[in-house]
Structures are given as structure tokens and as C-alpha cells.
Scaffold this motif. Structure first.
Motif, PDB file in Angstrom:
ATOM      1  N   GLY A  42      16.629  57.423 -77.109  1.00 47.25           N
ATOM      2  CA  GLY A  42      16.979  57.795 -75.745  1.00 47.25           C
ATOM      3  C   GLY A  42      18.460  58.095 -75.657  1.00 47.25           C
ATOM      4  O   GLY A  42      19.196  57.958 -76.637  1.00 47.25           O
ATOM      5  N   PRO A  43      18.927  58.504 -74.500  1.00 42.97           N
ATOM      6  CA  PRO A  43      20.343  58.854 -74.352  1.00 42.97           C
ATOM      7  C   PRO A  43      21.241  57.629 -74.373  1.00 42.97           C
ATOM      8  O   PRO A  43      20.789  56.504 -74.144  1.00 42.97           O
ATOM      9  N   CYS A  44      22.512  57.853 -74.632  1.00 40.36           N
ATOM     10  CA  CYS A  44      23.476  56.752 -74.599  1.00 40.36           C
ATOM     11  C   CYS A  44      23.457  56.086 -73.234  1.00 40.36           C
ATOM     12  O   CYS A  44      23.464  54.852 -73.140  1.00 40.36           O
ATOM     13  N   ALA A  45      23.422  56.879 -72.179  1.00 40.86           N
ATOM     14  CA  ALA A  45      23.506  56.338 -70.828  1.00 40.86           C
ATOM     15  C   ALA A  45      22.495  57.018 -69.907  1.00 40.86           C
ATOM     16  O   ALA A  45      22.098  58.164 -70.128  1.00 40.86           O
ATOM     17  N   VAL A  46      22.077  56.283 -68.887  1.00 34.91           N
ATOM     18  CA  VAL A  46      21.293  56.882 -67.802  1.00 34.91           C
ATOM     19  C   VAL A  46      22.266  57.716 -66.975  1.00 34.91           C
ATOM     20  O   VAL A  46      23.156  57.172 -66.323  1.00 34.91           O
ATOM     21  N   GLU A  47      22.110  59.020 -67.027  1.00 33.09           N
ATOM     22  CA  GLU A  47      23.001  59.907 -66.280  1.00 33.09           C
ATOM     23  C   GLU A  47      22.373  60.323 -64.950  1.00 33.09           C
ATOM     24  O   GLU A  47      23.032  60.367 -63.920  1.00 33.09           O
ATOM     25  N   ASN A  48      21.092  60.637 -65.006  1.00 35.34           N
ATOM     26  CA  ASN A  48      20.320  60.965 -63.812  1.00 35.34           C
ATOM     27  C   ASN A  48      18.845  60.902 -64.184  1.00 35.34           C
ATOM     28  O   ASN A  48      18.483  60.850 -65.361  1.00 35.34           O
ATOM     29  N   GLU A  49      17.988  60.902 -63.189  1.00 36.04           N
ATOM     30  CA  GLU A  49      16.561  60.703 -63.439  1.00 36.04           C
ATOM     31  C   GLU A  49      15.935  61.867 -64.201  1.00 36.04           C
ATOM     32  O   GLU A  49      15.120  61.664 -65.105  1.00 36.04           O
ATOM     33  N   ASP A  50      16.284  63.086 -63.862  1.00 35.39           N
ATOM     34  CA  ASP A  50      15.670  64.244 -64.507  1.00 35.39           C
ATOM     35  C   ASP A  50      15.975  64.281 -65.997  1.00 35.39           C
ATOM     36  O   ASP A  50      15.093  64.543 -66.822  1.00 35.39           O
ATOM     37  N   MET A  51      17.226  64.035 -66.365  1.00 34.26           N
ATOM     38  CA  MET A  51      17.597  64.044 -67.783  1.00 34.26           C
ATOM     39  C   MET A  51      16.862  62.955 -68.546  1.00 34.26           C
ATOM     40  O   MET A  51      16.343  63.171 -69.644  1.00 34.26           O
ATOM     41  N   LEU A  52      16.796  61.757 -67.964  1.00 38.08           N
ATOM     42  CA  LEU A  52      16.137  60.661 -68.668  1.00 38.08           C
ATOM     43  C   LEU A  52      14.644  60.921 -68.813  1.00 38.08           C
ATOM     44  O   LEU A  52      14.059  60.638 -69.863  1.00 38.08           O
ATOM     45  N   LYS A  53      14.036  61.467 -67.777  1.00 36.54           N
ATOM     46  CA  LYS A  53      12.602  61.753 -67.849  1.00 36.54           C
ATOM     47  C   LYS A  53      12.311  62.798 -68.924  1.00 36.54           C
ATOM     48  O   LYS A  53      11.366  62.648 -69.707  1.00 36.54           O
ATOM     49  N   GLU A  54      13.111  63.843 -68.987  1.00 36.11           N
ATOM     50  CA  GLU A  54      12.920  64.865 -70.009  1.00 36.11           C
ATOM     51  C   GLU A  54      13.077  64.274 -71.405  1.00 36.11           C
ATOM     52  O   GLU A  54      12.269  64.536 -72.310  1.00 36.11           O
ATOM     53  N   THR A  55      14.122  63.475 -71.592  1.00 40.08           N
ATOM     54  CA  THR A  55      14.356  62.873 -72.904  1.00 40.08           C
ATOM     55  C   THR A  55      13.229  61.925 -73.280  1.00 40.08           C
ATOM     56  O   THR A  55      12.728  61.952 -74.414  1.00 40.08           O
TER      57      THR A  55
END
Length: 280
Positions: A42-55
Motif C-alpha cells: 500500500g502507499p506510504c501514507a493515506v493521502e485521500n480515499e480515491d487514491m487508497l481505494k485504487e491502490t
């Protein structure tokens, strides 16, 4: 290292001599410490919901079993992105439920343990907090798995003794994570110590993950070092993945793209088979 119990005058809970069988940790259907290699991504940080959901969707499709992302970020500079805090925790928990993936995130302060534990399935102690003994003692009182990262310049003995703080508190769900140590080498972020993985697996019963993203700090080195980690005996890997690393708010230079993560998982299957384990 084999005389830790004698050195400290106590039967050390962390040592294999006091528990011959491997510790196996189960969380929401995911098993860490058995035959299957576990991929945490997963990403280093939760940046926003859309990015995290895609990842999350893409790493899950590629075979990742656990979703990682930071809500609280310990950054060297106070002006760098520090994370979204509780908002980030809520997003992470929501995406984890949608994707049917356990989630792991870092807890930085003992006062935040209850809050982080409310949303996360696994709590992570970062390298900078490995010597935060107050935090470790309190994590020994909870009933959730804890990933303990090796400190920036910690010896193996210090790392195991940090784990002992948690075990001695009553929490036997400890997972060690080798993430590289600071050396004089300037071309990588840290120096990945894979000999530590093999040694710890020999003298301790705890499962071990390897984080090649933080260890190397270079996207091009993550895949080869992840494969080397499995060959060295690691029970899983923890890697950073971002759909657009060049736009990441933190650690973009060491984050794989989803396509690169898919390649990593394919190549790890071959390594896992070669050492008598499996990835899926």
C-alpha cells in the motif's frame, strides 16, 4: 546471542529455546508465520480515499493480503506531510473492509494506542520508536498483533529485547520487521541486513517481515531485495505501492507502481517455490 537468557538472568520469551514451535499469527483469515508468504502493500501514507481505494484494489488483485498505509507519519522535517490522523484511520479502515483486507498502520504515541487499535487490525511500531519503552509496554497490554520494525541503528539484540517488552506485557502477537539499518553507504537509504533475518529465524520463534522499500529507498532495488528476503527466510514482505509515485506526498521514490508490484508478485512465486514455500 544464544546466551541472552543467561545474560539478563531471565528466561527470554522471545527465544526459540523457550518456545520451539514457530509463532503463528492469524488476523481476519490471514496467517503469518506458516508456509505461505504474506505480502503487505500500500502507499506510504493515506493521502485521500480515491487514491487508497485504487491502490488497494490493484495490490489485492495482484495477491497482497494486507493493506498498509500511514495515518500518522514520523517525518524528519516538521514541514513534511505528517499524515491525516484520525481521518486517515477512518479511510484506511473503510477501504480495508471494502477490499476484505486486514489493515496495518503505525502508532507513534502511547496515548494514541486505543484510537489506532479501534481502526487498525495490526499496529506498527516504526524504526524511530523501537526504543520507546513506554509505548512498547502499553502495546504489551493489547490483544492485537504488533509489527516491530528494527531501529535505525539497532543491533539484533536490541531489536529482540524491544520485542521482549511487548511479550513480557502479555501480548504474544509480535511480528518483527527488518527495514535496513543506517551505515556509511550513501547510495541507498539504509543497508538491508538479510543476515539478521536468517539469524532471527534461527534463534527466535517470531515471524519476520522485510521492508525493502525503506531499506533501499530506491524503486529499482525493491524487487530484487524482496526476492532475496524470501530466499533468506522471511515470512513476508512489506512494500510501498502508489498509483503515481511521482505525485506521492511521501516516499514516492521508493514506491512501486501497481504494474511493478504485479511483476514482483509473479517473480516472488518462483522464489517461494524454490525455498519450499508458497505465495498464494
Amino acid at each position: 546471542m544464544k546466551n541472552l537468557s543467561a545474560k539478563y538472568g531471565k528466561d527470554m520469551l522471545v527465544l526459540r529455546r523457550n518456545k520451539e514451535e514457530n509463532t503463528v499469527i492469524k488476523v481476519k483469515g490471514c496467517v503469518i508465520g506458516q508456509e505461505q508468504i504474506v505480502a503487505v502493500a500500500g502507499p506510504c501514507a493515506v493521502e485521500n480515499e480515491d487514491m487508497l481505494k485504487e491502490t488497494a484494489f490493484k495490490v489485492r488483485a495482484a495477491g497482497a493480503l494486507i493493506l498498509r498505509a500511514g495515518a500518522y507519519k514520523p517525518r524528519t522535517s516538521p514541514y513534511s506531510f505528517q499524515g491525516l490522523g484520525e481521518t486517515g484511520l477512518k479511510i484506511l479502515a473503510r477501504i480495508g473492509q471494502e477490499m476484505n483486507m486486514p489493515v496495518i498502520t503505525e502508532v507513534m504515541d502511547s496515548e494514541d494506542i486505543a484510537l489506532v487499535a479501534e481502526y487498525a487490525d495490526i499496529l506498527q511500531v516504526g524504526a524511530r520508536n523501537m526504543h520507546n519503552f513506554s509505548l512498547l509496554r502499553k502495546l504489551g497490554k493489547i490483544n492485537k498483533p504488533v509489527v516491530l520494525k528494527r531501529g535505525l541503528a539497532a543491533t539484533i539484540e536490541e531489536w529482540l529485547l524491544a520485542a521482549e517488552y511487548i511479550l513480557a506485557g502479555g501480548n504474544d502477537k509480535v511480528i518483527l520487521c527488518e527495514r535496513g539499518v543506517r551505515t556509511s553507504e550513501p547510495w541507498t537509504r539504509n543497508t538491508l541486513d538479510l543476515s539478521a533475518v536468517a539469524l532471527v529465524k534461527e534463534i527466535s520463534h517470531l515471524p519476520v517481515l522485510v521492508d525493502p522499500s525503506h531499506a533501499t529507498g530506491r524503486r529499482s532495488l525493491v524487487i530484487p531485495m524482496a526476492k532475496a528476503a524470501i530466499a533468506a527466510g522471511a515470512d513476508g514482505i512489506m512494500v510501498e505501492v502508489h498509483p503515481e509515485p511521482e505525485k506521492a506526498l511521501s516516499d514516492g521514490e521508493q514506491s512501486l507502481t501497481p504494474r511493478e508490484f504485479s511483476r514482483l508478485m509473479r517473480e516472488l512465486e518462483e522464489v517461494a517455490r524454490a525455498v519450499g514455500r508458497r505465495l498464494r
